[in-house]
Design an enzyme around this catalytic site. Structure first.
Site, mmCIF file in Angstrom:
data_model
loop_
_atom_site.group_PDB
_atom_site.id
_atom_site.type_symbol
_atom_site.label_atom_id
_atom_site.label_comp_id
_atom_site.label_asym_id
_atom_site.label_seq_id
_atom_site.Cartn_x
_atom_site.Cartn_y
_atom_site.Cartn_z
ATOM 1 N N THR A 7 0.714 -1.294 -0.291
ATOM 2 C CA THR A 7 -0.092 0.397 0.246
ATOM 3 C C THR A 7 0.740 1.119 0.146
ATOM 4 O OG1 THR A 7 -1.781 1.537 1.244
ATOM 5 C CG2 THR A 7 0.155 0.167 2.311
ATOM 6 N N ASP A 68 -7.578 -4.611 -0.706
ATOM 7 C CA ASP A 68 -8.194 -4.111 -1.161
ATOM 8 C C ASP A 68 -10.233 -3.531 -1.016
ATOM 9 O OD1 ASP A 68 -8.958 -2.259 -3.570
ATOM 10 O OD2 ASP A 68 -9.992 -3.132 -4.434
ATOM 11 N N HIS A 181 -14.116 -3.294 8.981
ATOM 12 C CA HIS A 181 -13.856 -4.328 7.724
ATOM 13 C C HIS A 181 -12.454 -4.793 7.859
ATOM 14 C CE1 HIS A 181 -13.480 -0.222 7.256
ATOM 15 N NE2 HIS A 181 -13.097 0.206 5.557
HETATM 16 P P1 IMP Z 1 -8.290 0.754 -1.692
HETATM 17 O O1 IMP Z 1 -8.184 -0.280 -0.866
HETATM 18 O O2 IMP Z 1 -7.728 1.820 -1.369
HETATM 19 O O3 IMP Z 1 -8.523 1.001 -3.314
HETATM 20 O O4 IMP Z 1 -10.459 1.778 -0.798
HETATM 21 C C1 IMP Z 1 -11.515 1.623 -1.811
HETATM 22 C C2 IMP Z 1 -11.920 3.509 -1.932
HETATM 23 O O5 IMP Z 1 -12.302 2.847 -0.120
HETATM 24 C C3 IMP Z 1 -11.647 4.432 -1.227
HETATM 25 O O6 IMP Z 1 -11.491 5.213 -1.750
HETATM 26 C C4 IMP Z 1 -10.820 5.002 -0.398
HETATM 27 O O7 IMP Z 1 -11.253 5.825 0.546
HETATM 28 C C5 IMP Z 1 -11.935 3.813 1.016
HETATM 29 N N1 IMP Z 1 -12.047 3.234 1.628
HETATM 30 C C6 IMP Z 1 -11.180 2.190 1.769
HETATM 31 N N2 IMP Z 1 -11.048 2.016 3.407
HETATM 32 C C7 IMP Z 1 -11.686 2.862 3.685
HETATM 33 C C8 IMP Z 1 -12.108 2.737 5.150
HETATM 34 O O8 IMP Z 1 -11.614 2.398 6.135
HETATM 35 N N3 IMP Z 1 -12.727 3.879 5.847
HETATM 36 C C9 IMP Z 1 -13.284 4.673 4.436
HETATM 37 N N4 IMP Z 1 -13.050 4.452 3.453
HETATM 38 C C10 IMP Z 1 -12.775 3.422 2.698
#
Ligand code: IMP
Length: 196
Positions: A7, A68, A181
């Site tokens: 990440t 993800d 989550h």
């Molecule tokens: P990714 O897992 O980084 O691809 O996240 C996908 C989307 O979900 C992004 O817009 C993140 O900002 C949002 N996101 C991921 N984890 C969280 C969380 O714990 N809280 C709120 N938004 C999240």
């Protein structure tokens, strides 16, 4: 043990390192000279998590994991889901990965909608000694009518988990981690790593 967390998101790194504590020493792709964006263009969370972990494994040969996350809103048939990061951008309502634009679009789509049910789902893909494993974490809740709170990131200001009066953005990290989550998926990862 040492393990690479695929990440570039400092907030995620902090959350996960907080949970793992001294059980594992996390490094990031940048620590191994990987500074480019890691591809994530699969149609599912599982596919994206595996794609990111495989990318790091192929470049470094090191044990690694990637996550993800998607926000799945019932009244929108599971959207934004796998497109959560680019929700506004793919709908022509903003550029790049702007949390502000994403929240604005989601609130707009839910204006006047009574069913506010939603869930966050995280999938973690682990590659350990060349073998692949998946772990899932889910938290159910509701999309609030407006933003509240300044903690956390992403959609946190508009997500209120079941059983709580506050949004994720109004909670201390320690509480969010216990019920979120990513917290739940990470707990499964930790259990696997410590019992193997
Ligand atoms: P990714 O897992 O980084 O691809 O996240 C996908 C989307 O979900 C992004 O817009 C993140 O900002 C949002 N996101 C991921 N984890 C969280 C969380 O714990 N809280 C709120 N938004 C999240």
């Amino acid at each position: 043990m040492k393990i690479v967390f695929a990440t570039g998101n400092r907030n995620k790194l902090r959350e996960v390192q907080d949970l793992i504590g001294s059980r594992a020493e996390l490094s990031t792709p940048a620590d191994h000279g990987i500074t480019e964006d890691i591809p994530e263009n699969q149609p599912t969370l599982e596919g994206n998590a595996l794609q990111k972990a495989r990318y790091i494994y192929e470049k470094t040969g090191l044990n690694c994991f990637a996550d993800d996350t998607g926000l799945e809103v019932e009244a929108l048939n599971g959207e934004p889901g796998v497109y959560s990061a680019r929700y506004a951008a793919v709908n022509g309502a903003g550029e790049g990965h702007s949390s502000e634009a994403n929240m604005a679009l989601l609130l707009e789509r839910l204006a006047g909608v009574e069913n506010r049910r939603a869930r966050f789902r995280t999938v973690i893909a682990l590659i350990l000694d060349g073998k692949e494993y998946l772990f899932e974490g889910i938290v159910n809740g509701e999309i609030t009518a407006e933003r509240s709170g300044a903690e956390g990131f992403g959609y946190d200001p508009i997500f209120r988990p079941d059983g709580y009066a506050e949004t994720f953005a109004e909670m201390p990290l320690e509480l969010k981690n216990r019920i979120s989550h990513r917290g739940r998926a990470t707990a499964k990862l930790i259990e696997f790593l410590t019992n193997r």
